[in-house]
Design a protein around this motif. Structure first.
Motif, PDB file in Angstrom:
ATOM      1  N   GLN A 260      -6.381  32.179   1.208  1.00 40.07           N
ATOM      2  CA  GLN A 260      -7.665  32.515   0.764  1.00 40.07           C
ATOM      3  C   GLN A 260      -7.376  33.907   0.078  1.00 40.07           C
ATOM      4  OE1 GLN A 260     -11.525  32.971   2.675  1.00 40.07           O
ATOM      5  NE2 GLN A 260     -12.062  31.605   1.302  1.00 40.07           N
TER       6      GLN A 260
ATOM      7  N   VAL B 206      -9.681  37.629  -0.751  1.00 40.52           N
ATOM      8  CA  VAL B 206     -10.880  38.121  -0.718  1.00 40.52           C
ATOM      9  C   VAL B 206     -10.736  39.446  -1.660  1.00 40.52           C
ATOM     10  CG1 VAL B 206     -12.567  39.529   0.642  1.00 40.52           C
ATOM     11  CG2 VAL B 206     -11.598  37.297   1.567  1.00 40.52           C
TER      12      VAL B 206
ATOM     13  N   CYS C   3     -10.145  32.334  -4.306  1.00 46.94           N
ATOM     14  CA  CYS C   3     -10.737  33.690  -4.169  1.00 46.94           C
ATOM     15  C   CYS C   3     -12.277  33.805  -4.033  1.00 46.94           C
ATOM     16  CB  CYS C   3     -10.390  34.529  -5.690  1.00 46.94           C
ATOM     17  SG  CYS C   3      -8.744  34.912  -5.813  1.00 46.94           S
ATOM     18  N   ARG C   4     -12.747  34.678  -3.401  1.00 50.63           N
ATOM     19  CA  ARG C   4     -14.023  35.097  -3.191  1.00 50.63           C
ATOM     20  C   ARG C   4     -14.307  36.332  -3.063  1.00 50.63           C
ATOM     21  NH1 ARG C   4     -15.148  36.054   2.533  1.00 50.63           N
ATOM     22  NH2 ARG C   4     -13.513  35.468   3.816  1.00 50.63           N
TER      23      ARG C   4
END
Length: 219
Positions: free
Chosen positions: A179, A181, A197-198
């Motif tokens: 992941q 960020v 992605c976040r």
């Protein structure tokens, strides 16, 4: 353990202690020094209880020590004795690494912070890996010269967004994280990004400062 977290930035210092409801912001600036920081923090945190301190620093930190003064602040940070100044145990970590730790939910995480420059760090289980990824070569400069504030102001948001997308793709391919960020103030300007992605939050840096004392992380 009650911890006071200090997140140092070029415009503001953010502080918060365990059990307190809201961060306090303290203006910093281009000439800001640790000698100015300490009394301001002590005064603003005078009603808070804390036994230890975490400091997120916008520069290179090795072995818990600041190794160079930041380019966007005053001098005197390298070698400054924060434990003596505050009279408490202190852990110092790169600010992007502290935000990465606060954003961590498992697996292999890559943090990319888009602001004045590009802050990068990775977290995997108990390992926190600060990086200077923004200084890697990209086109006719570095990633930082293409995705930082100055590039957006000079070339406009559409071109900046394109370069940011390329930067994310390059880092994703290179480091193969579970992941990514995206943090920093400018990440909110992004319309689209890959599925792994976040968007993060600057408040995660405070969370990372608290977590730093929860177990013996390697960083």
């Amino acid at each position: 353990m009650k911890v006071l977290v200090i997140d140092i930035g070029g415009s503001n210092i953010k502080i918060l202690a365990t059990g307190q409801p809201e961060r306090i912001k303290i203006p910093s600036g281009g000439d800001f020094t640790p000698e100015q920081l300490v009394p301001l923090v002590i005064e603003n945190a005078k009603d808070w209880e804390y036994e230890a301190i975490s400091i997120g620093f916008p520069g290179v930190v090795k072995g818990g020590k600041i190794v160079a003064d930041p380019v966007n602040m005053g001098a005197g940070w390298k070698g400054f004795d924060f434990e003596k100044a505050f009279g408490r145990p202190v852990k110092i970590i790169n600010d992007a690494a502290m935000q990465a730790l606060g954003s961590y939910e498992g697996g292999k995480l890559l943090f990319m912070g888009f602001g004045t420059g590009l802050g990068t760090a990775m977290v995997f289980e108990d390992l926190i890996l600060p990086m200077e990824g923004g200084h890697l070569p990209f086109k006719q400069g570095t990633f930082e010269t293409h995705v930082g504030n100055a590039a957006m102001e000079k070339f406009g948001k559409p071109k900046w967004k394109n370069w940011v997308s390329q930067a994310i793709a390059h880092f994703n391919h290179c480091f193969q994280p579970d992941q990514i960020v995206l943090g920093g103030g400018n990440s909110k300007l992004l319309d689209t990004f890959p599925s792994n992605c976040r968007l993060g939050s600057n408040k995660n840096a405070i969370t990372g400062g608290f977590r730093l004392w929860e177990k013996p992380y390697k960083y």
